[in-house]
Scaffold this motif. Structure first.
Motif, PDB file in Angstrom:
ATOM      1  N   ALA A   1      -0.558   5.104  11.479  1.00  0.00           N
ATOM      2  CA  ALA A   1       0.231   6.302  11.769  1.00  0.00           C
ATOM      3  C   ALA A   1       1.699   5.930  11.996  1.00  0.00           C
ATOM      4  O   ALA A   1       2.609   6.635  11.539  1.00  0.00           O
ATOM      5  N   MET A   2       1.933   4.818  12.679  1.00  0.00           N
ATOM      6  CA  MET A   2       3.322   4.416  12.943  1.00  0.00           C
ATOM      7  C   MET A   2       4.017   4.026  11.643  1.00  0.00           C
ATOM      8  O   MET A   2       5.188   4.355  11.437  1.00  0.00           O
ATOM      9  N   VAL A   3       3.296   3.326  10.771  1.00  0.00           N
ATOM     10  CA  VAL A   3       3.904   2.959   9.486  1.00  0.00           C
ATOM     11  C   VAL A   3       4.281   4.229   8.730  1.00  0.00           C
ATOM     12  O   VAL A   3       5.394   4.356   8.203  1.00  0.00           O
ATOM     13  N   VAL A   4       3.339   5.194   8.720  1.00  0.00           N
ATOM     14  CA  VAL A   4       3.625   6.445   8.016  1.00  0.00           C
ATOM     15  C   VAL A   4       4.822   7.138   8.650  1.00  0.00           C
ATOM     16  O   VAL A   4       5.713   7.636   7.953  1.00  0.00           O
ATOM     17  N   PHE A   5       4.865   7.124   9.978  1.00  0.00           N
ATOM     18  CA  PHE A   5       5.953   7.806  10.678  1.00  0.00           C
ATOM     19  C   PHE A   5       7.292   7.160  10.328  1.00  0.00           C
ATOM     20  O   PHE A   5       8.266   7.853   9.995  1.00  0.00           O
TER      21      PHE A   5
ATOM     22  N   MET B   1       0.846  -1.182   0.000  1.00  0.00           N
ATOM     23  CA  MET B   1       0.000   0.000   0.000  1.00  0.00           C
ATOM     24  C   MET B   1       0.896   1.251   0.000  1.00  0.00           C
ATOM     25  O   MET B   1       1.838   1.331   0.765  1.00  0.00           O
ATOM     26  N   THR B   2       0.533   2.193  -0.865  1.00  0.00           N
ATOM     27  CA  THR B   2       1.365   3.396  -0.886  1.00  0.00           C
ATOM     28  C   THR B   2       1.157   4.201   0.398  1.00  0.00           C
ATOM     29  O   THR B   2       0.112   4.118   1.040  1.00  0.00           O
ATOM     30  N   THR B   3       2.165   4.970   0.732  1.00  0.00           N
ATOM     31  CA  THR B   3       2.078   5.751   1.958  1.00  0.00           C
ATOM     32  C   THR B   3       0.933   6.754   1.884  1.00  0.00           C
ATOM     33  O   THR B   3       0.225   6.981   2.858  1.00  0.00           O
ATOM     34  N   GLU B   4       0.756   7.356   0.691  1.00  0.00           N
ATOM     35  CA  GLU B   4      -0.291   8.357   0.558  1.00  0.00           C
ATOM     36  C   GLU B   4      -1.664   7.755   0.854  1.00  0.00           C
ATOM     37  O   GLU B   4      -2.482   8.338   1.576  1.00  0.00           O
ATOM     38  N   LEU B   5      -1.907   6.565   0.293  1.00  0.00           N
ATOM     39  CA  LEU B   5      -3.190   5.913   0.533  1.00  0.00           C
ATOM     40  C   LEU B   5      -3.364   5.623   2.015  1.00  0.00           C
ATOM     41  O   LEU B   5      -4.434   5.821   2.605  1.00  0.00           O
ATOM     42  N   LEU B   6      -2.279   5.193   2.620  1.00  0.00           N
ATOM     43  CA  LEU B   6      -2.314   4.882   4.049  1.00  0.00           C
ATOM     44  C   LEU B   6      -2.681   6.138   4.849  1.00  0.00           C
ATOM     45  O   LEU B   6      -3.461   6.073   5.805  1.00  0.00           O
ATOM     46  N   ILE B   7      -2.146   7.268   4.444  1.00  0.00           N
ATOM     47  CA  ILE B   7      -2.447   8.513   5.163  1.00  0.00           C
ATOM     48  C   ILE B   7      -3.934   8.849   5.032  1.00  0.00           C
ATOM     49  O   ILE B   7      -4.590   9.221   5.992  1.00  0.00           O
ATOM     50  N   TRP B   8      -4.452   8.657   3.808  1.00  0.00           N
ATOM     51  CA  TRP B   8      -5.898   8.891   3.626  1.00  0.00           C
ATOM     52  C   TRP B   8      -6.696   8.022   4.591  1.00  0.00           C
ATOM     53  O   TRP B   8      -7.756   8.416   5.066  1.00  0.00           O
ATOM     54  N   LEU B   9      -6.208   6.818   4.837  1.00  0.00           N
ATOM     55  CA  LEU B   9      -7.000   5.860   5.617  1.00  0.00           C
ATOM     56  C   LEU B   9      -6.898   6.083   7.123  1.00  0.00           C
ATOM     57  O   LEU B   9      -7.713   5.562   7.867  1.00  0.00           O
ATOM     58  N   ILE B  10      -5.884   6.842   7.568  1.00  0.00           N
ATOM     59  CA  ILE B  10      -5.673   6.956   9.017  1.00  0.00           C
ATOM     60  C   ILE B  10      -6.921   7.413   9.768  1.00  0.00           C
ATOM     61  O   ILE B  10      -7.297   6.805  10.765  1.00  0.00           O
ATOM     62  N   PRO B  11      -7.623   8.446   9.352  1.00  0.00           N
ATOM     63  CA  PRO B  11      -8.750   8.905  10.190  1.00  0.00           C
ATOM     64  C   PRO B  11      -9.978   8.005  10.107  1.00  0.00           C
ATOM     65  O   PRO B  11     -10.899   8.180  10.885  1.00  0.00           O
TER      66      PRO B  11
ATOM     67  N   GLY C   1      -6.775  17.390   0.345  1.00  0.00           N
ATOM     68  CA  GLY C   1      -5.844  16.289   0.277  1.00  0.00           C
ATOM     69  C   GLY C   1      -5.158  16.077   1.597  1.00  0.00           C
ATOM     70  O   GLY C   1      -5.507  16.680   2.610  1.00  0.00           O
ATOM     71  N   VAL C   2      -4.175  15.192   1.552  1.00  0.00           N
ATOM     72  CA  VAL C   2      -3.429  14.884   2.762  1.00  0.00           C
ATOM     73  C   VAL C   2      -1.980  15.304   2.567  1.00  0.00           C
ATOM     74  O   VAL C   2      -1.480  15.370   1.446  1.00  0.00           O
ATOM     75  N   LEU C   3      -1.355  15.602   3.672  1.00  0.00           N
ATOM     76  CA  LEU C   3       0.037  16.045   3.626  1.00  0.00           C
ATOM     77  C   LEU C   3       0.699  15.582   4.910  1.00  0.00           C
ATOM     78  O   LEU C   3       0.206  15.843   6.004  1.00  0.00           O
ATOM     79  N   VAL C   4       1.761  14.857   4.782  1.00  0.00           N
ATOM     80  CA  VAL C   4       2.560  14.548   5.961  1.00  0.00           C
ATOM     81  C   VAL C   4       3.973  15.024   5.690  1.00  0.00           C
ATOM     82  O   VAL C   4       4.707  14.433   4.909  1.00  0.00           O
ATOM     83  N   ASP C   5       4.307  16.136   6.298  1.00  0.00           N
ATOM     84  CA  ASP C   5       5.671  16.639   6.232  1.00  0.00           C
ATOM     85  C   ASP C   5       6.311  16.334   7.584  1.00  0.00           C
ATOM     86  O   ASP C   5       5.682  15.692   8.429  1.00  0.00           O
ATOM     87  N   PRO C   6       7.540  16.734   7.822  1.00  0.00           N
ATOM     88  CA  PRO C   6       8.178  16.352   9.093  1.00  0.00           C
ATOM     89  C   PRO C   6       7.352  16.760  10.308  1.00  0.00           C
ATOM     90  O   PRO C   6       7.198  15.968  11.241  1.00  0.00           O
ATOM     91  N   LEU C   7       6.804  17.972  10.296  1.00  0.00           N
ATOM     92  CA  LEU C   7       5.981  18.394  11.430  1.00  0.00           C
ATOM     93  C   LEU C   7       4.776  17.479  11.585  1.00  0.00           C
ATOM     94  O   LEU C   7       4.480  16.995  12.683  1.00  0.00           O
ATOM     95  N   GLY C   8       4.095  17.217  10.445  1.00  0.00           N
ATOM     96  CA  GLY C   8       2.926  16.357  10.488  1.00  0.00           C
ATOM     97  C   GLY C   8       3.273  14.982  11.022  1.00  0.00           C
ATOM     98  O   GLY C   8       2.529  14.407  11.827  1.00  0.00           O
ATOM     99  N   ALA C   9       4.403  14.431  10.593  1.00  0.00           N
ATOM    100  CA  ALA C   9       4.806  13.101  11.044  1.00  0.00           C
ATOM    101  C   ALA C   9       5.044  13.098  12.541  1.00  0.00           C
ATOM    102  O   ALA C   9       4.605  12.190  13.259  1.00  0.00           O
TER     103      ALA C   9
END
Lengths: 719, 102
Positions: free
Chosen positions: A47-51, A1-11, A82-90
């Protein structure tokens, strides 16, 4: 699973849990908490996988995980979300996921899962305990399960959903949506025990107060959109847009467009993060169950406020050249610094164990806001995360203490003893060892106990930044606030855990079940170790042993990595001295204090929170009530509007009877109706004499008429 | 030749006498006689105008003949009515015959 898709799924899992619990699982408490905890566990895993994946990306700041879809068509363009995970977000995702999971787990024990139903518990009131009979026929009172157990997990799930949405948003609109979902959930959960009038009022107060901030925030968002035409962080925060925004004057208080937007958005944060002057709701929010307090104070809501300002940091500092703060930064710095010292003074005189923590949160958030105001981006983010860990720990610890005290209350049956009043405690060290040690760790982290605790490193970094950039007033005030923090924290620990039990109930307090102590242990682990990721490189002896990972990582969120402050002994020594001094002073002053009467700091003005509630009551609540009840209801509605409406009846009645009496009856009825008949009758009566029946008279008459008509015709037509 | 005006004056005088008789006589038969006089005055007019107007057309004479016929019919009906009234009311005085008044 791509990270982006995973981020969409977190909430998604928490919100699904919300619907599942609300719709289906209300019957079964076990199923409800399984769904709730399971959902946040899934989010936690994602979230941990994304991190972890975020850690593995080089230059994450320049190439963050992002994905956007077209959402609302706006003419030729699209409003994208959309979703965005930058260092702060992570980094934020990391602490949010852990604290939320811990709070969910803790809630299972806190709401007495597995205990019998209460004897006379009602939905909307805290459980009062149940009577059980053991095999010897002895009756015992034991804690009873929360009547609205499932409802709690449903709301908590929605709360978590709101926070996840906020964290992973790549634009202000969905961020605001998450922000508002949390506002709703805080309202629902603070008023969870709605049977208590105090809880009801606190819920309304929290909702109204944060709404004031939110209105301004929405104005800021609308203004930003009208100026830039986009709400996406990545598009707003590029250099050209920021320069344009910083150079456009608005004519409001001499602020640039960027400054005005930043201030408007910041007012939202003042509400959400309970900064002065909108701080009044947060202490009252203690009316909710303790996991909610932890949720609000650590994992979600107030962190969201600070997170929003950190996100908006490029906007806030647009036009800042490193020397001399911009007006909006001065404003932010002032609010933060003032709040830090202001709330700390109130915390000194509170006796409710949770209220001390509530004011402590306000104060610590003030530290973060102050740090942002003086441009210390990384320090603020760092303190946000360490604070979330140890404040969640402290709240859950206080909940554990209250739970233990309630156990004692049930045992003695004396319900007059307030299980939250620290002067009813004492000596809980031996009764509740796990709670004690973890609370001690949390308290020391909050106080900034040197070297080992996370709080020390983050707070020290804020002080160092303030010193390095020559903001001596901010530095001095924050140092004083830090001293007070250490002092009241030690006061709390001393009164609660040390010495001898002051009441019978405290003697019978009990350690809480594993579902409550496990989160304490996990969080205390982070309350210590998380500080180690941000040790300054130049720190004497231990600096550089571990690289200052946090600064490198989070700093890269910004286009230009902020420089770490040069090492200086003065802020370091200051923070060590205030922390140790405050802790020592707290211990020695309160070591032998037995009752509130012996407490020298029970000054009315502090005890009554500088009378802000009374002031607001006088300034806003009373006038609003007067306007609504007297002016609008009595004068406008009942007097003017109803007066007009009531005047319609008599008015039209009067017109009607006037028309009847003076027009209809005399003119229509008498004159025209009766009159025509009368006239015909009269004419007939008076013409009767000429009807003689004699032919010769008729002939004479017709001759006469002929002559007259002929004469008239002759004169009129021919003459 | 006698001028037209003489005929017209004579006719008007005759008509007036007839009218006077109709309006003033109390005897119903005398009223009928008055009506006959007025009809004859009309006939004199018709014949006089014919004679002094367009002699080739016969309109005046024809009208006069029609008037004779009408007058004869009228007198026949009128006398029958008078006789009938006399038989019922025993009078031919017009003033006493007020049956038209209800």
């Amino acid at each position: 699973m791509t990270t982006e898709l995973l981020i969409w799924l977190i909430p998604l899992p928490p919100v699904l849990a919300f619907f599942l619990i609300v719709l289906f699982t209300n019957k079964s408490k076990a199923l409800s908490h399984t769904v709730g905890v399971g959902a946040v566990f899934l989010s936690f895993l994602a979230a941990m996988v994304v991190f972890v994946r975020a850690l593995g990306v080089e230059h994450l700041g320049e190439h963050p995980f992002e994905s956007a879809v077209n959402w609302l068509p706006t003419g030729n363009t699209w409003l994208k979300i959309g979703v965005l995970v930058d260092p702060l977000g992570a980094a934020v995702l990391f602490f949010v996921a852990i604290t939320i999971l811990m709070i969910f787990l803790y809630s299972v024990g806190y709401h007495n899962f597995g205990q019998p139903k209460g004897d006379h518990d009602h939905a909307g009131l805290p459980p009062h305990g149940a009577t059980v009979t053991d095999e010897h026929g002895h009756k015992h009172t034991v804690p009873s399960v929360e009547p609205m157990y499932s409802r709690f997990f449903a709301f908590l799930g929605l709360f978590a959903f709101g926070m996840y949405v906020l964290v992973i948003s790549d634009n202000l609109l969905t961020m605001f949506a998450g922000w508002e979902i949390m506002g709703l959930c805080s309202y629902l959960l603070i008023g969870f025990w709605y049977g208590k009038p105090s809880a009801r009022n606190a819920a309304i107060k929290a909702f109204m107060t944060t709404r004031i901030g939110d209105v301004f925030m929405l104005l800021g968002i609308a203004f930003l959109y009208s100026v830039t035409g986009t709400l996406s962080f990545r598009e707003i925060f590029n250099e050209t847009t920021l320069n344009t925004l910083a150079s456009v004057p608005t004519g409001v208080l001499g602020l640039s467009a960027a400054g005005l937007i930043a201030v408007l958005l910041f007012i939202g944060t003042i509400g959400k993060s309970a900064q002065w002057p909108l701080h009044v709701w947060l202490p009252d929010a203690m009316e909710g169950p303790t996991p909610v307090s932890a949720m609000i104070h650590a994992a979600t809501m107030v962190s969201a406020g600070v997170y929003a300002v950190i996100r908006m940091f490029p906007l806030l500092t647009a036009g800042y050249d490193g020397h001399g703060l911009t007006p909006e930064m001065t404003f932010v710095a002032f609010i933060g610094t003032f709040t830090a010292i202001f709330a700390a003074t109130i915390a000194l005189a509170q006796n409710d164990i949770k209220r001390v923590l509530a004011y402590s949160t306000i104060s610590q958030l003030g530290f973060m806001i102050a740090a942002l105001g003086i441009g210390a981006y990384v320090a603020a983010a760092f303190h946000l995360i360490t604070h979330a860990f140890f404040k969640a720990l402290l709240f859950l610890g206080s909940g554990s203490v209250i739970h233990g005290m309630e156990h004692g209350v049930l045992h003695t049956g004396n319900h007059n003893v307030d299980p939250q009043d620290m002067y009813n405690m004492g000596g809980l060290r031996k009764k509740m060892p796990i709670t004690f040690w973890t609370f001690l760790i949390g308290g020391f982290a909050l106080s900034g106990f040197p070297l080992v605790t996370a709080g020390f490193w983050s707070k020290d970094e804020i002080l160092a930044d303030a010193w390095y950039h020559n903001h001596y007033l901010v530095f001095g005030t924050l140092a004083l606030a830090a001293f007070l923090t250490a002092f009241y924290t030690m006061r709390q620990i001393t009164l609660t855990f040390l010495g001898e039990p002051r009441t019978e109930e405290a003697k019978h307090a009990h350690e809480t079940p594993w579902t409550m102590t496990t989160p304490l242990v996990v969080l205390s682990f982070f309350a210590i170790t998380y500080g180690w990721v941000g040790i300054p490189e130049k720190f004497p002896l231990i600096g550089g042993l571990l690289p200052n990972w946090f600064h490198d990582f989070v700093g890269h969120t910004l286009a230009e990595v902020p420089k770490a402050p040069e090492f200086s002994w003065i802020p370091l020594l200051t923070s060590i001295v205030v922390a140790l001094g405050g802790l020592a002073a707290g211990y020695f002053v309160y070591r032998n204090v037995k009752s509130p009467e012996e407490d020298k700091l029970q000054i009315p003005v502090l005890k009554n929170k500088w009378y802000f509630d009374e002031l607001y009551d006088f300034l806003f609540v009373k006038p609003a009530a007067w306007i609504s009840e007297v002016f609008v209801s009595k004068w406008m509605d009942q007097g003017l509007i109803d007066g007009i409406l009531h005047a319609f009846g008599p008015g039209t009645g009067g017109i009607g009877s006037a028309i009847r009496n003076y027009f209809d009856v005399p003119i229509i009825n008498r004159l025209i109706g009766d009159g025509s008949a009368d006239a015909t009758w009269w004419v007939g009566k008076n013409l009767r004499p000429i009807q003689t029946g004699r032919i010769q008279q008729y002939l004479i008459l017709s001759l006469f008429v002929l002559l007259v008509v002929g004469g008239l015709l002759y004169f009129l037509l021919l003459a | 030749m006698v001028p037209l005006s003489w005929y017209l004056i004579f006719s008007a005088a005759l008509f007036s006498i007839g009218l006077f008789g109709v309006l003033t006589r109390r005897n119903a038969i005398a009223i009928l006689l008055g009506v006959e006089l007025m009809l004859n005055a009309v006939n004199i007019n018709l014949v006089a105008f014919w004679r002094y107007g367009d002699v080739t057309s016969m309109a005046g004479q024809v009208f006069a003949v029609i008037v004779f016929a009408v007058a004869a019919a009228e007198v026949a009906v009128g006398l029958a009515l008078v006789i009938s009234v006399y038989r019922r009311r025993n009078t031919v005085i017009a003033d006493e015959l007020d049956m038209m008044k209800w």
